[in-house]
Motif scaffolding. Structure first.
Motif, PDB file in Angstrom:
ATOM      1  N   LEU A   1       0.827  -1.209   0.000  1.00  0.00           N
ATOM      2  CA  LEU A   1       0.000   0.000   0.000  1.00  0.00           C
ATOM      3  C   LEU A   1       0.861   1.259   0.000  1.00  0.00           C
ATOM      4  N   VAL A   2       1.902   1.259   0.834  1.00  0.00           N
ATOM      5  CA  VAL A   2       2.785   2.434   0.888  1.00  0.00           C
ATOM      6  C   VAL A   2       3.500   2.633  -0.448  1.00  0.00           C
TER       7      VAL A   2
ATOM      8  N   TRP B   1       4.261   5.526  -5.413  1.00  0.00           N
ATOM      9  CA  TRP B   1       4.304   5.387  -6.876  1.00  0.00           C
ATOM     10  C   TRP B   1       3.354   6.382  -7.542  1.00  0.00           C
ATOM     11  N   LEU B   2       2.145   6.501  -6.999  1.00  0.00           N
ATOM     12  CA  LEU B   2       1.158   7.424  -7.558  1.00  0.00           C
ATOM     13  C   LEU B   2       1.636   8.874  -7.454  1.00  0.00           C
ATOM     14  N   LEU B   3       2.173   9.245  -6.307  1.00  0.00           N
ATOM     15  CA  LEU B   3       2.647  10.615  -6.129  1.00  0.00           C
ATOM     16  C   LEU B   3       3.788  10.943  -7.090  1.00  0.00           C
ATOM     17  N   ILE B   4       4.703  10.014  -7.253  1.00  0.00           N
ATOM     18  CA  ILE B   4       5.827  10.251  -8.171  1.00  0.00           C
ATOM     19  C   ILE B   4       5.319  10.397  -9.604  1.00  0.00           C
ATOM     20  N   SER B   5       4.373   9.575  -9.997  1.00  0.00           N
ATOM     21  CA  SER B   5       3.838   9.654 -11.364  1.00  0.00           C
ATOM     22  C   SER B   5       3.144  10.988 -11.603  1.00  0.00           C
ATOM     23  N   LEU B   6       2.334  11.426 -10.635  1.00  0.00           N
ATOM     24  CA  LEU B   6       1.617  12.693 -10.811  1.00  0.00           C
ATOM     25  C   LEU B   6       2.571  13.879 -10.853  1.00  0.00           C
ATOM     26  N   THR B   7       3.585  13.883  -9.997  1.00  0.00           N
ATOM     27  CA  THR B   7       4.546  14.986 -10.020  1.00  0.00           C
ATOM     28  C   THR B   7       5.316  15.045 -11.335  1.00  0.00           C
ATOM     29  N   MET B   8       5.596  13.890 -11.928  1.00  0.00           N
ATOM     30  CA  MET B   8       6.293  13.892 -13.213  1.00  0.00           C
ATOM     31  C   MET B   8       5.381  14.333 -14.344  1.00  0.00           C
ATOM     32  N   ILE B   9       4.111  13.996 -14.266  1.00  0.00           N
ATOM     33  CA  ILE B   9       3.188  14.370 -15.343  1.00  0.00           C
ATOM     34  C   ILE B   9       2.918  15.867 -15.331  1.00  0.00           C
ATOM     35  N   VAL B  10       2.602  16.406 -14.157  1.00  0.00           N
ATOM     36  CA  VAL B  10       2.278  17.838 -14.068  1.00  0.00           C
ATOM     37  C   VAL B  10       3.511  18.699 -13.903  1.00  0.00           C
ATOM     38  N   ASP B  11       4.693  18.082 -13.773  1.00  0.00           N
ATOM     39  CA  ASP B  11       5.962  18.810 -13.654  1.00  0.00           C
ATOM     40  C   ASP B  11       5.936  19.747 -12.441  1.00  0.00           C
TER      41      ASP B  11
END
Length: 302
Positions: free
Chosen positions: A180-181, A186-196
């Protein structure tokens, strides 16, 4: 004679050496020409970087449309059925998101010069791929236990073999809580990379929202306006400035004529006022006459 023979022999050797040197020179020049002449560029190499992005975007859009039509086809060809089966085992339920992602990414590349659309970058591309794989892992973690992950992937359910691989890797490596952690990180890293953006910039709206909620909870209750307090009392509305509570009324005198008449201004001459008699104010009533014929006609009409 010997000298003449030696002279002829020397001339022959010099001629053979000259021929050999000329052959070597021609071979060297030919080799240099081959090395120096650049090969003709291919079609892909002749394209500019901007044109290459357009071609890649068009290919992705075309591939997404073909995959989408293959998924909707009721009687696909053997080649299309085999391709859909392969996609189902690889991506599971993600095969329905794959054509949509390809079309959106292709349009992103084609329409990249529009100002409102963020420009494509390797970071955003990697973030989009990470988010897609995260979705496959999440779906497979929900529908299948690690022991049944491969069976579900073989049937084309969940996240396919890709989702099964990452689920089993995180489950057996970190445990249920670690899974879960890891998925949250993983989700936070993906979103930060997408929205820069950085993580604190990504959740910058949380602070103002909490502040507004706290201010709303601490906000005192407004007192009711005077118009609400001046509620009608016995058919009358109190004058502004007066209390809304009804004052205690004194018993009325037995006769109105017993009330003293006070002058409007002190020192003015008072004029006595006497209430008129009721028979003078009200007209005597008369009993209505009943028309029996009219009543019968109305009853007959009804």
């Amino acid at each position: 004679m010997f000298s003449l023979f030696q002279g002829r022999k020397g001339r022959r050797k010099s001629r053979s050496r000259g021929r050999a040197s000329r052959v070597q020179a021609r071979g060297a020049s030919t080799a240099r020409g081959r090395v120096q002449s650049p090969p003709s560029p291919s079609y892909w190499e002749s394209l500019s970087p901007e044109r290459r992005l357009d071609v890649i975007g068009g290919v992705l859009i075309l591939a997404g449309i073909l995959i989408f039509l293959g998924l909707l086809s009721s009687s696909p060809s053997p080649l299309t059925a085999g391709l859909i089966r392969l996609l189902a085992q690889l991506f599971g339920w993600g095969r329905y998101f794959l054509p949509l992602g390809l079309i959106v990414f292709g349009l992103w590349l084609v329409l990249r010069k529009i100002e409102r659309i963020p420009p494509p970058s390797p970071e955003r591309t990697v973030g989009s791929l990470l988010l897609f794989v995260w979705t496959l892992t999440l779906m497979h973690s929900i529908i299948a236990a690690p022991e049944m992950a491969l069976t579900a992937a073989r049937d084309g359910a969940g996240g396919g073999y890709i989702g099964s691989f990452f689920e089993r890797l995180l489950w057996f490596g970190l445990g249920p809580l670690g899974l879960l952690v890891a998925l949250l990180a993983w989700l936070l890293i993906s979103l930060t990379m997408i929205v820069d953006m950085r993580i604190h910039q990504l959740f910058g709206w949380v602070g103002p929202l909490l502040a507004r909620l706290d201010a709303f909870l601490r906000k005192p209750i407004r007192p009711q306006p005077d118009s609400a307090l001046r509620a009608p009392i016995q058919g009358f509305t109190p004058v502004p400035g007066e209390s809304a509570a009804p004052a205690a009324t004194a018993p009325l005198p037995s006769a109105v004529t017993d009330l003293p008449v006070e002058p409007a201004h002190p020192g003015a001459r008072s004029v006595p006022w006497v209430a008129p008699q009721i028979r003078d104010v009200l007209d005597a009533g008369s009993a209505p006459t009943v028309n029996e014929d009219f009543i019968r006609q109305r009853a007959h009409l009804i």
